[in-house]
Design a protein around this motif. Structure first.
Motif, PDB file in Angstrom:
ATOM      1  N   LYS A  41      13.751  -2.084  -2.116  1.00  0.00           N
ATOM      2  CA  LYS A  41      14.223  -1.395  -0.917  1.00  0.00           C
ATOM      3  C   LYS A  41      13.064  -0.840  -0.093  1.00  0.00           C
ATOM      4  CE  LYS A  41      18.798  -0.233  -2.567  1.00  0.00           C
ATOM      5  NZ  LYS A  41      19.794   0.820  -2.698  1.00  0.00           N
ATOM      6  N   MET A  42      11.857  -1.329  -0.375  1.00  0.00           N
ATOM      7  CA  MET A  42      10.663  -0.875   0.335  1.00  0.00           C
ATOM      8  C   MET A  42       9.935  -2.085   0.916  1.00  0.00           C
ATOM      9  SD  MET A  42      10.503   2.472  -0.362  1.00  0.00           S
ATOM     10  CE  MET A  42       8.843   2.959   0.001  1.00  0.00           C
ATOM     11  N   ARG A  43       9.299  -1.869   2.055  1.00  0.00           N
ATOM     12  CA  ARG A  43       8.343  -2.830   2.594  1.00  0.00           C
ATOM     13  C   ARG A  43       7.014  -2.097   2.619  1.00  0.00           C
ATOM     14  NH1 ARG A  43      11.531  -5.712   1.206  1.00  0.00           N
ATOM     15  NH2 ARG A  43      12.769  -7.179   2.381  1.00  0.00           N
ATOM     16  N   TRP A  44       5.967  -2.729   2.110  1.00  0.00           N
ATOM     17  CA  TRP A  44       4.720  -2.039   1.923  1.00  0.00           C
ATOM     18  C   TRP A  44       3.547  -2.913   2.320  1.00  0.00           C
ATOM     19  CZ3 TRP A  44       1.476  -4.443  -1.475  1.00  0.00           C
ATOM     20  CH2 TRP A  44       2.063  -5.391  -2.312  1.00  0.00           C
ATOM     21  N   THR A  45       2.430  -2.273   2.545  1.00  0.00           N
ATOM     22  CA  THR A  45       1.171  -2.959   2.797  1.00  0.00           C
ATOM     23  C   THR A  45       0.034  -2.154   2.193  1.00  0.00           C
ATOM     24  OG1 THR A  45      -0.193  -4.043   4.480  1.00  0.00           O
ATOM     25  CG2 THR A  45       0.721  -1.890   5.046  1.00  0.00           C
ATOM     26  N   LEU A  46      -0.968  -2.861   1.713  1.00  0.00           N
ATOM     27  CA  LEU A  46      -2.183  -2.226   1.205  1.00  0.00           C
ATOM     28  C   LEU A  46      -3.269  -2.382   2.255  1.00  0.00           C
ATOM     29  CD1 LEU A  46      -2.182  -3.593  -2.436  1.00  0.00           C
ATOM     30  CD2 LEU A  46      -1.505  -1.318  -1.675  1.00  0.00           C
ATOM     31  N   MET A  47      -4.060  -1.349   2.439  1.00  0.00           N
ATOM     32  CA  MET A  47      -5.145  -1.385   3.422  1.00  0.00           C
ATOM     33  C   MET A  47      -6.453  -0.993   2.765  1.00  0.00           C
ATOM     34  SD  MET A  47      -3.358   0.268   6.756  1.00  0.00           S
ATOM     35  CE  MET A  47      -1.975   1.154   6.042  1.00  0.00           C
ATOM     36  N   ASP A  48      -7.452  -1.831   2.968  1.00  0.00           N
ATOM     37  CA  ASP A  48      -8.788  -1.542   2.459  1.00  0.00           C
ATOM     38  C   ASP A  48      -9.530  -0.760   3.533  1.00  0.00           C
ATOM     39  OD1 ASP A  48     -10.979  -1.489   0.839  1.00  0.00           O
ATOM     40  OD2 ASP A  48     -11.651  -3.500   1.377  1.00  0.00           O
ATOM     41  N   TRP A  49      -9.086   0.464   3.739  1.00  0.00           N
ATOM     42  CA  TRP A  49      -9.638   1.342   4.771  1.00  0.00           C
ATOM     43  C   TRP A  49      -9.971   2.672   4.123  1.00  0.00           C
ATOM     44  CZ3 TRP A  49      -7.562   5.878   7.052  1.00  0.00           C
ATOM     45  CH2 TRP A  49      -8.229   6.308   8.202  1.00  0.00           C
ATOM     46  N   ALA A  50     -11.144   3.182   4.407  1.00  0.00           N
ATOM     47  CA  ALA A  50     -11.612   4.438   3.827  1.00  0.00           C
ATOM     48  C   ALA A  50     -11.522   4.355   2.301  1.00  0.00           C
ATOM     49  CB  ALA A  50     -10.843   5.618   4.391  1.00  0.00           C
ATOM     50  N   SER A  51     -10.724   5.212   1.673  1.00  0.00           N
ATOM     51  CA  SER A  51     -10.633   5.199   0.213  1.00  0.00           C
ATOM     52  C   SER A  51      -9.515   4.295  -0.299  1.00  0.00           C
ATOM     53  CB  SER A  51     -10.418   6.622  -0.317  1.00  0.00           C
ATOM     54  OG  SER A  51      -9.180   7.118   0.131  1.00  0.00           O
ATOM     55  N   GLY A  52      -8.904   3.516   0.602  1.00  0.00           N
ATOM     56  CA  GLY A  52      -7.822   2.607   0.222  1.00  0.00           C
ATOM     57  C   GLY A  52      -6.473   3.265   0.402  1.00  0.00           C
ATOM     58  N   LEU A  53      -5.566   2.574   1.080  1.00  0.00           N
ATOM     59  CA  LEU A  53      -4.246   3.133   1.378  1.00  0.00           C
ATOM     60  C   LEU A  53      -3.138   2.164   1.014  1.00  0.00           C
ATOM     61  CD1 LEU A  53      -4.820   4.528   4.978  1.00  0.00           C
ATOM     62  CD2 LEU A  53      -4.565   5.861   2.894  1.00  0.00           C
ATOM     63  N   ALA A  54      -2.008   2.717   0.644  1.00  0.00           N
ATOM     64  CA  ALA A  54      -0.746   1.990   0.531  1.00  0.00           C
ATOM     65  C   ALA A  54       0.223   2.702   1.469  1.00  0.00           C
ATOM     66  CB  ALA A  54      -0.207   2.023  -0.891  1.00  0.00           C
ATOM     67  N   VAL A  55       0.854   1.938   2.356  1.00  0.00           N
ATOM     68  CA  VAL A  55       1.846   2.490   3.269  1.00  0.00           C
ATOM     69  C   VAL A  55       3.127   1.699   3.057  1.00  0.00           C
ATOM     70  CG1 VAL A  55       2.469   2.949   5.668  1.00  0.00           C
ATOM     71  CG2 VAL A  55       0.092   3.162   4.937  1.00  0.00           C
ATOM     72  N   ALA A  56       4.226   2.412   2.858  1.00  0.00           N
ATOM     73  CA  ALA A  56       5.515   1.763   2.608  1.00  0.00           C
ATOM     74  C   ALA A  56       6.593   2.434   3.446  1.00  0.00           C
ATOM     75  CB  ALA A  56       5.874   1.853   1.128  1.00  0.00           C
ATOM     76  N   ALA A  57       7.596   1.651   3.802  1.00  0.00           N
ATOM     77  CA  ALA A  57       8.766   2.172   4.520  1.00  0.00           C
ATOM     78  C   ALA A  57      10.001   1.868   3.689  1.00  0.00           C
ATOM     79  CB  ALA A  57       8.887   1.534   5.895  1.00  0.00           C
ATOM     80  N   ARG A  58      10.871   2.849   3.568  1.00  0.00           N
ATOM     81  CA  ARG A  58      12.136   2.674   2.834  1.00  0.00           C
ATOM     82  C   ARG A  58      13.129   2.009   3.765  1.00  0.00           C
ATOM     83  NH1 ARG A  58      16.869   2.655   0.987  1.00  0.00           N
ATOM     84  NH2 ARG A  58      17.558   3.868  -0.786  1.00  0.00           N
ATOM     85  N   LEU A  59      13.676   0.892   3.332  1.00  0.00           N
ATOM     86  CA  LEU A  59      14.658   0.159   4.114  1.00  0.00           C
ATOM     87  C   LEU A  59      16.011   0.845   4.044  1.00  0.00           C
ATOM     88  CD1 LEU A  59      13.792  -3.453   2.940  1.00  0.00           C
ATOM     89  CD2 LEU A  59      12.980  -2.277   4.995  1.00  0.00           C
ATOM     90  N   GLY A  60      16.839   0.590   5.036  1.00  0.00           N
ATOM     91  CA  GLY A  60      18.205   1.101   5.008  1.00  0.00           C
ATOM     92  C   GLY A  60      19.050   0.304   4.037  1.00  0.00           C
ATOM     93  N   ASP A  61      20.141   0.882   3.614  1.00  0.00           N
ATOM     94  CA  ASP A  61      21.065   0.165   2.749  1.00  0.00           C
ATOM     95  C   ASP A  61      21.775  -0.912   3.549  1.00  0.00           C
ATOM     96  OD1 ASP A  61      20.471   1.698   0.496  1.00  0.00           O
ATOM     97  OD2 ASP A  61      21.846   3.277   1.142  1.00  0.00           O
ATOM     98  N   PRO A  62      22.029  -2.070   2.959  1.00  0.00           N
ATOM     99  CA  PRO A  62      22.694  -3.134   3.702  1.00  0.00           C
ATOM    100  C   PRO A  62      24.099  -2.715   4.101  1.00  0.00           C
ATOM    101  CG  PRO A  62      22.485  -3.725   1.391  1.00  0.00           C
ATOM    102  CD  PRO A  62      21.750  -2.427   1.600  1.00  0.00           C
ATOM    103  N   PRO A  63      24.560  -3.171   5.258  1.00  0.00           N
ATOM    104  CA  PRO A  63      25.924  -2.822   5.663  1.00  0.00           C
ATOM    105  C   PRO A  63      26.944  -3.456   4.719  1.00  0.00           C
ATOM    106  CG  PRO A  63      24.978  -4.427   7.153  1.00  0.00           C
ATOM    107  CD  PRO A  63      23.899  -4.035   6.201  1.00  0.00           C
ATOM    108  N   HIS A  64      28.052  -2.789   4.552  1.00  0.00           N
ATOM    109  CA  HIS A  64      29.116  -3.322   3.700  1.00  0.00           C
ATOM    110  C   HIS A  64      29.902  -4.363   4.482  1.00  0.00           C
ATOM    111  CE1 HIS A  64      28.408  -0.450   0.525  1.00  0.00           C
ATOM    112  NE2 HIS A  64      28.244   0.468   1.454  1.00  0.00           N
ATOM    113  N   LEU A  65      30.151  -5.478   3.858  1.00  0.00           N
ATOM    114  CA  LEU A  65      30.925  -6.528   4.499  1.00  0.00           C
ATOM    115  C   LEU A  65      32.400  -6.331   4.206  1.00  0.00           C
ATOM    116  CD1 LEU A  65      28.651  -9.564   3.628  1.00  0.00           C
ATOM    117  CD2 LEU A  65      28.706  -8.255   5.752  1.00  0.00           C
ATOM    118  N   ALA A  66      33.210  -6.502   5.196  1.00  0.00           N
ATOM    119  CA  ALA A  66      34.649  -6.330   5.015  1.00  0.00           C
ATOM    120  C   ALA A  66      35.283  -7.579   4.458  1.00  0.00           C
ATOM    121  CB  ALA A  66      35.316  -5.968   6.344  1.00  0.00           C
TER     122      ALA A  66
END
Length: 66
Positions: A41-66
């Motif tokens: 449920k996350m999308r992430w990226t690693l960055m070799d910048w400064a001391s090294g970073l990981a940045v991630a975003a929490r995805l929304g829950d999928p819509p319920h199908l009727a």
């Protein structure tokens, strides 16, 4: 990561080796980076910048199908 709400960002730093790290810290960083793709449920990226970073975003829950 499971505690983040949809749309939230997660930023982790200090992923590049540092001379001041305790002996076991590299193993902890390696495990953290290996486990990132398992958070489907996350999308992430690693960055070799400064001391090294990981940045991630929490995805929304999928819509319920009727």
């Amino acid at each position: 990561m499971r505690l983040l709400r949809p749309g939230a960002l997660y930023v982790g730093d200090d992923l590049n080796p540092q001379p001041t790290w305790p002996d076991d810290h590299q193993d902890r960083v390696d495990r953290f980076v290996r486990e990132l793709p398992r958070h489907t449920k996350m999308r992430w990226t690693l960055m070799d910048w400064a001391s090294g970073l990981a940045v991630a975003a929490r995805l929304g829950d999928p819509p319920h199908l009727a």
